[in-house]
Enzyme design. Structure first.
Site, mmCIF file in Angstrom:
data_model
loop_
_atom_site.group_PDB
_atom_site.id
_atom_site.type_symbol
_atom_site.label_atom_id
_atom_site.label_comp_id
_atom_site.label_asym_id
_atom_site.label_seq_id
_atom_site.Cartn_x
_atom_site.Cartn_y
_atom_site.Cartn_z
ATOM 1 N N ASP A 360 0.846 -1.188 0.000
ATOM 2 C CA ASP A 360 0.000 0.000 0.000
ATOM 3 C C ASP A 360 0.888 1.245 0.000
ATOM 4 O OD1 ASP A 360 -2.386 1.420 0.097
ATOM 5 O OD2 ASP A 360 -2.581 1.272 2.269
ATOM 6 N N GLU A 363 2.520 4.898 -4.204
ATOM 7 C CA GLU A 363 2.521 5.780 -5.383
ATOM 8 C C GLU A 363 3.883 6.432 -5.655
ATOM 9 O OE1 GLU A 363 -1.127 4.628 -4.074
ATOM 10 O OE2 GLU A 363 0.136 5.978 -2.899
ATOM 11 N N ASP A 440 -9.053 3.905 -2.265
ATOM 12 C CA ASP A 440 -9.882 4.352 -1.146
ATOM 13 C C ASP A 440 -11.212 4.928 -1.625
ATOM 14 O OD1 ASP A 440 -7.828 3.556 0.479
ATOM 15 O OD2 ASP A 440 -7.006 5.564 0.742
#
Length: 727
Positions: A360, A363, A440
């Site tokens: 997670d 990015e 999300d």
């Protein structure tokens, strides 16, 4: 990674127009090329176009192998890009055939049909898809790919082979503007969208076959802790007879959010905990973020310091950014040594009985800074096969390189088992390393409905293993919303419910008896379908076709299906229509409504399922997890076509490990034929060395008059009488 990667990025860096270039260089950079300097066929219906200044196809992170010329481009080749440079940017323009409908473009919000859209290719931590600057057109992944379907059903695909930050616009022309140097463009042009998707798979590779347990229903929350609470959730599933295979561990299992650690308070004995989960028929997936807490004395940090693995800032110092544990440093995954170091960290971690890993925040996300990520002028040093370059160049592939190293580490730690990796950030081609989810989302009807075109377009961008957080990650779900979402969510390729900290409970039983019953029915339907789903995943691992498909795949020439984004296909045989769908456009031909478990036709939430005429659907029995035997008996659900015939396939293997690569699998083709009121079902063919099980077969023929049933042994053909009584 391949040895020619360095040559690619050397060429790319030499092509960058910097702020201090000469006036003559700026003028040259504005030159427009009406077509590529070099173009050639690179396969059946595949053409590659190289812009001015690039003599040979450079290396690529998106592609599984470098394309090579197999002949000159035909004079009548229909689609060719135009390249230009201006003010340090690269521009590519491709004229779209009139009347074409466009799809793909990766993970973004919006309608299924991607005409007249603008997409930003810059991976962004975007909670609720609500970032004011990014909105839903810039999310966690970048896929510089567009699929086009012409009026006649033939199709084309455009692959813009660059990792740099870019903007992609679709309309009468498809335009890409990139902050990077000139890039190759690949055009796939074939007679159907399915054929184009196979072409994309030829270029970018296919998804590795996942372990069978990863296809089961999965439950997550930020976070289940301590370990006793996680076990309580597992016990509730078993007590309530709701099938489930996976429980997920979010960041609170860690010691102060330090990656590769376990909280001595909440998870004092993770190996014992994982064994307890296994005893209950559950697998576990644990989160690992890229940020490593900057703390001398913390083993992961100390080992990273010793090997100097970190991303550097513009001045050459270690970059630090704030994430969950506080100030952290970020591994530079462009460096082979860093990837090896990262992979080695999984040896002891997986030894605790961990089954899967969830990468997670990759990015990469950074708190309390503009853009939610590290500066674009941060420096990646590369090494070995990869050249040095700025974060502007490597940002979009940071998550992809991370999950590549993660997968390699898990494979080394558990060489006899198939890895399961889930990632939030990724890039075109990253399906080779990890499954994904759509980030999300929130508990709203808008996001429930968006999940279908988002998941379909990810599949049409080469990522077949995806799905959203069922029920919505953020916000509060009403019982009605959650009931409808789980009824749909049972049919996503990746089926996981998840919930944010400080929101209400979102387990299947949290919304009252009616929704709990609906969840049980929905998930039982998924488990009955697992033989079919596993066959689809096996097919996708070979041909690259998506598991979850747009309705127009049933008939690419039917213009009425091109915008349908409520209903969808699983494979080519099963049609899913959510209960809330209004006037969906369905394909012509024979599609018969089917029932999989008792009560699914009367429940207020369940999606309608239709089986294509001419299909045989393999079904298992309802089990509580994939570790239980589900094919005793095996059910073959048959829907005859207009000719009174049907075919279907069933793939079987050990469910884990790599024996299938040496032939330890069984792929059976079943054939049904109707003659004089009898339907005869036989084995038409089989592949693989795996022994055929001795088992009972239940054959059900669904017709407009009802369902007719017979039982028999698989080794002999079975005949079903289409005479009353109707069962």
């Amino acid at each position: 990674m391949r040895k020619h990667v360095a040559s690619l990025f050397s060429l790319l860096l030499l092509s960058v127009v910097s702020a201090n270039v000469s006036a003559s260089e700026k003028k040259a950079a504005m030159a427009v090329s009406p077509a590529a300097d070099r173009s050639a066929l690179a396969g059946d219906g595949i053409a590659m176009f190289l812009p001015p200044g690039i003599a040979d196809y450079p290396a690529s992170l998106a592609l599984a192998k470098t394309p090579v010329s197999v002949g000159p481009l035909p004079a009548d080749w229909p689609i060719a890009p135009k390249f230009s440079r201006k003010a340090g940017k690269t521009f590519v323009s491709v004229t779209v055939p009139e009347g074409s409908d466009l799809y793909g473009t990766g993970e973004v919000t919006g309608p299924l049909r991607r005409n007249d859209r603008s997409i930003e290719l810059w991976n962004t931590d975007n909670f609720g898809y609500a970032d004011k600057q990014a909105a839903g057109r810039r999310l966690y992944q970048s896929h510089p790919w567009v699929l086009g379907v012409r009026k006649d059903g033939s199709a084309f695909g455009l692959l813009f082979d660059s990792t740099w930050r870019a903007e992609l616009r679709t309309g009468r022309k498809i335009k890409l503007s990139s902050d990077g140097p000139p890039m190759p463009v690949i055009v796939v042009d074939r007679d159907s969208p399915q054929a184009v998707m196979r072409g994309l798979a030829e270029l970018t590779g296919t998804m590795p076959l996942p372990p069978r347990w990863a296809l089961g229903y999965q439950q997550s929350r930020w976070s289940y802790y301590p370990d006793s609470e996680a076990l309580r959730i597992a016990d509730e599933f078993r007590k309530r007879k709701i099938p489930a295979d996976v429980l997920w561990m979010d960041i609170d299992y860690m010691d102060g959010f330090r990656v590769f650690t376990f909280s001595p308070e909440h998870f004092p004995d993770p190996k014992r905990f994982n064994a307890d989960l296994r005893a209950r028929g559950f697998h576990s997936v644990w989160m690992i973020d890229p940020g490593v807490k900057s703390e001398p004395g913390y083993g992961v940090y100390d080992s990273g310091q010793a090997r100097d693995v970190w991303v550097k800032d513009a001045k050459g110092k270690d970059y630090e950014g704030e994430v969950w544990p506080g100030m952290t440093k970020y591994p530079d995954f462009t460096r082979p040594d860093t990837r090896r170091w990262w992979a080695d960290l999984y040896r002891d971690f997986m030894a605790q009985g961990v089954d899967g890993v969830w990468n997670d925040m990759n990015e990469p996300a950074v708190f309390n800074v503009p853009g939610h990520t590290m500066p674009a002028d941060n420096q990646h040093r590369g090494g070995g096969d990869m050249a040095a370059g700025p974060h502007l160049q490597y940002h979009n592939v940071y998550g992809m390189l991370m999950v590549q190293a993660t997968r390699e580490g898990i494979e080394a730690a558990n060489p006899e088992r198939r890895p399961f990796v889930l990632t939030r950030a990724n890039f075109l081609g990253g399906h080779r390393y990890a499954a994904t989810w759509t980030g999300d989302n929130v508990s709203t009807w808008e996001h429930l409905k968006l999940s279908i075109p988002m998941s379909i377009n990810l599949g049409l961008s080469g990522q077949p293993f995806s799905g959203p957080d069922i029920g919505g990650f953020g916000g509060e779900a009403t019982p009605d919303l959650w009931g409808h979402w789980i009824a749909l969510g049972a049919f996503y390729p990746f089926s996981r419910a998840h919930a944010m900290k400080d929101t209400g409970r979102k387990e299947p039983w949290a919304f009252g008896p009616e929704v709990e019953k609906a969840a049980r029915i929905a998930i039982e339907r998924r488990y009955r379908l697992l033989p079919y789903l596993y066959t689809l995943f096996r097919d996708s691992s070979i041909d690259g076709l998506p598991v979850m498909r747009p309705m127009f795949f049933a008939d690419p020439r039917d213009a009425d299906l091109r915008r349908e984004e409520q209903a969808f296909l699983l494979g080519e045989d099963l049609l899913v229509v959510p209960k809330w769908a209004r006037a969906p456009k369905l394909p012509k031909g024979v599609w018969r409504k089917i029932s999989l478990v008792e009560g699914d036709g009367k429940d207020a939430y369940q999606a309608e399922l239709k089986l294509r005429g001419g299909a045989i659907l393999p079904l298992g029995k309802v089990v509580q997890n994939t570790g239980e035997e589900s094919l005793g008996p095996l059910t073959l659900l048959i829907s005859l076509d207009e000719k009174g015939e049907a075919r279907g396939r069933l793939y079987e293997d050990a469910g884990d490990g790599y024996g299938y690569r040496q032939g330890d699998y069984l792929l059976t083709t079943y054939r049904a034929e109707s003659r004089d009121g009898l339907v005869r079902v036989d084995i038409e063919g089989a592949e693989g060395k795996r022994a055929r099980p001795s088992r009972e077969i239940v054959v059900q023929v669904t017709t407009d008059e009802g369902v007719f049933t017979a039982k028999g042994d698989e080794s002999a053909g079975i005949s079903v009488s289409l005479q009353p009584p109707v069962l």
